[in-house]
Write a protein that holds these residues in place. Structure first.
Motif, PDB file in Angstrom:
ATOM      1  N   HIS A  32       0.808  -1.195   0.031  1.00  0.00           N
ATOM      2  CA  HIS A  32       0.102  -0.014   0.152  1.00  0.00           C
ATOM      3  C   HIS A  32       0.799   1.222   0.062  1.00  0.00           C
ATOM      4  O   HIS A  32       0.659   2.021  -0.720  1.00  0.00           O
ATOM      5  N   GLN A  33       1.820   1.277   0.867  1.00  0.00           N
ATOM      6  CA  GLN A  33       2.641   2.268   1.060  1.00  0.00           C
ATOM      7  C   GLN A  33       3.593   2.544  -0.308  1.00  0.00           C
ATOM      8  O   GLN A  33       3.621   3.703  -0.949  1.00  0.00           O
ATOM      9  N   LEU A  34       4.133   1.457  -0.868  1.00  0.00           N
ATOM     10  CA  LEU A  34       4.800   1.629  -2.233  1.00  0.00           C
ATOM     11  C   LEU A  34       3.923   2.204  -3.490  1.00  0.00           C
ATOM     12  O   LEU A  34       4.269   3.072  -4.057  1.00  0.00           O
ATOM     13  N   ARG A  35       2.568   1.822  -3.374  1.00  0.00           N
ATOM     14  CA  ARG A  35       1.747   2.442  -4.260  1.00  0.00           C
ATOM     15  C   ARG A  35       1.429   3.890  -4.060  1.00  0.00           C
ATOM     16  O   ARG A  35       1.539   4.662  -5.136  1.00  0.00           O
ATOM     17  N   ILE A  36       1.167   4.427  -2.968  1.00  0.00           N
ATOM     18  CA  ILE A  36       1.024   5.589  -2.527  1.00  0.00           C
ATOM     19  C   ILE A  36       2.159   6.394  -3.059  1.00  0.00           C
ATOM     20  O   ILE A  36       2.169   7.511  -3.634  1.00  0.00           O
ATOM     21  N   GLU A  37       3.457   5.972  -2.746  1.00  0.00           N
ATOM     22  CA  GLU A  37       4.729   6.741  -3.096  1.00  0.00           C
ATOM     23  C   GLU A  37       4.794   6.892  -4.486  1.00  0.00           C
ATOM     24  O   GLU A  37       5.306   7.784  -5.217  1.00  0.00           O
ATOM     25  N   ILE A  38       4.696   5.958  -5.314  1.00  0.00           N
ATOM     26  CA  ILE A  38       4.841   6.064  -6.788  1.00  0.00           C
ATOM     27  C   ILE A  38       3.789   6.686  -7.282  1.00  0.00           C
ATOM     28  O   ILE A  38       3.822   7.618  -8.347  1.00  0.00           O
ATOM     29  N   LYS A  39       2.367   7.049  -6.940  1.00  0.00           N
ATOM     30  CA  LYS A  39       1.642   7.929  -7.088  1.00  0.00           C
ATOM     31  C   LYS A  39       2.144   9.482  -7.000  1.00  0.00           C
ATOM     32  O   LYS A  39       1.855  10.028  -7.808  1.00  0.00           O
ATOM     33  N   LYS A  40       2.535   9.434  -5.761  1.00  0.00           N
ATOM     34  CA  LYS A  40       3.146  10.827  -5.559  1.00  0.00           C
ATOM     35  C   LYS A  40       4.263  11.041  -6.774  1.00  0.00           C
ATOM     36  O   LYS A  40       4.262  12.306  -7.055  1.00  0.00           O
ATOM     37  N   LEU A  41       5.277  10.165  -7.003  1.00  0.00           N
ATOM     38  CA  LEU A  41       6.046  10.387  -7.939  1.00  0.00           C
ATOM     39  C   LEU A  41       5.341  10.790  -9.272  1.00  0.00           C
ATOM     40  O   LEU A  41       5.812  11.760 -10.105  1.00  0.00           O
ATOM     41  N   ALA A  42       4.494   9.948  -9.627  1.00  0.00           N
ATOM     42  CA  ALA A  42       3.779  10.083 -10.850  1.00  0.00           C
ATOM     43  C   ALA A  42       3.059  11.438 -10.998  1.00  0.00           C
ATOM     44  O   ALA A  42       2.964  12.116 -12.016  1.00  0.00           O
ATOM     45  N   ALA A  43       2.459  12.034  -9.929  1.00  0.00           N
ATOM     46  CA  ALA A  43       1.884  13.241  -9.916  1.00  0.00           C
ATOM     47  C   ALA A  43       3.015  14.177 -10.062  1.00  0.00           C
ATOM     48  O   ALA A  43       2.829  15.208 -10.826  1.00  0.00           O
ATOM     49  N   PHE A  44       4.004  14.232  -9.539  1.00  0.00           N
ATOM     50  CA  PHE A  44       5.298  14.991  -9.361  1.00  0.00           C
ATOM     51  C   PHE A  44       5.581  15.186 -11.063  1.00  0.00           C
ATOM     52  O   PHE A  44       6.118  16.311 -11.423  1.00  0.00           O
TER      53      PHE A  44
END
Length: 275
Positions: A32-44
């Motif tokens: 779950h944490q990995l997906r959230i962090e990748i979402k943050k990178l993708a948004a960035f």
């Protein structure tokens, strides 16, 4: 620029750390944490592409997307398990539990296989490649980007009775992108005070969890591995979730209406006021 650089470096480090030990078993929270962090990178990266047209967003994001997608399957299986336990806490479903555990083990193994095959470059290499583009993120361009995203959100939220899973999910992803973008720009105050969009995001999250669970329940009910008595219990749970989903959709449409009717472009305060 310092807040943006700090945000990017911090979250790239988190993703790199989560992916570093490929032999370690990942628990549900790690996925779950990995997906959230990748979402943050993708948004960035979307913001960075808007501000720096030459930034090779798709190329850099490609290995993350492959890992993200497979981690999502593992995450969905955990959601299905959690929602069933919540819906029928006193039930005994040994065969269904065993069925779900076998699928989860298979998908986790596939995750680690993909992680080995599609290696994400080290933190140092990735940071070095992206750092030259960061200067393209300016206050003016960031505000233009956010206003563009808000315009798109208001357009989509205007379609109040659109109920397909893909369309609902796309609105949810857009809301997440806006939220993560504001965080990376240091706009915490605006994020906390803009309640309608976060209420809608929360409702869409609950709807998504029920939708995912129902999909896995119907698949399990078609499996020969599940005995008739357990299939009966699963049918009851699926029926209950379907009713909950209908109520959630009504709340979602009401929340969309409230958000769309406000239809105000927010005024963002100076992004770089803390420099």
């Amino acid at each position: 620029m310092k807040p943006v650089k700090t945000y990017f470096k911090h979250h790239l480090q988190i993703v790199s750390a989560l992916l570093q030990n490929t032999s370690a078993p990942h628990n549900p929270e790690s996925f779950h944490q990995l997906r959230i962090e990748i979402k943050k990178l993708a948004a960035f990266f979307k913001l960075l592409k808007f501000c720096s047209k030459d930034f090779p967003r798709k190329k850099i994001l490609r290995p993350y997307k492959i890992i993200f997608k497979q981690a999502g399957i593992v995450r969905e299986l955990d959601i299905a398990k959690t929602v069933v336990e919540r819906s029928l806490p006193d039930s005994s479903l040994p065969q269904y539990t065993n069925y779900l555990e076998k699928i989860t083990a298979k998908q986790r193994a596939l995750f680690f296989s993909l992680l080995h095959k599609h290696k994400v470059k080290s933190f140092e290499t990735t940071h070095k490649k992206i750092a030259p583009f960061l200067s393209g993120i300016t206050e003016k361009k960031s505000n233009l980007y956010l206003h563009k995203m808000y315009k798109l959100m208001y357009e989509r939220s205007g379609k109040r009775n659109v109920g397909s899973a893909k369309q609902q999910h796309n609105i949810r992803k857009l809301l997440k992108t806006i939220s993560f973008t504001k965080k990376c720009l240091g706009l915490e105050k605006e994020e906390q005070t803009n309640k309608p969009e976060y209420a809608l995001s929360h409702l869409l999250g609950a709807w998504h969890d029920d939708y995912v669970t129902m999909r896995y329940l119907h698949k399990a009910m078609r499996s020969a591995a599940i005995p008739p008595n357990e299939k009966h219990q699963l049918k009851i749970i699926a029926s209950t979730l379907a009713e909950e989903n209908k109520l959630l959709l009504k709340k979602i449409n009401a929340s969309k209406a409230k958000l769309h009717d406000s239809n105000e472009q927010p005024v963002f305060h100076s992004i770089y006021k803390h420099q």
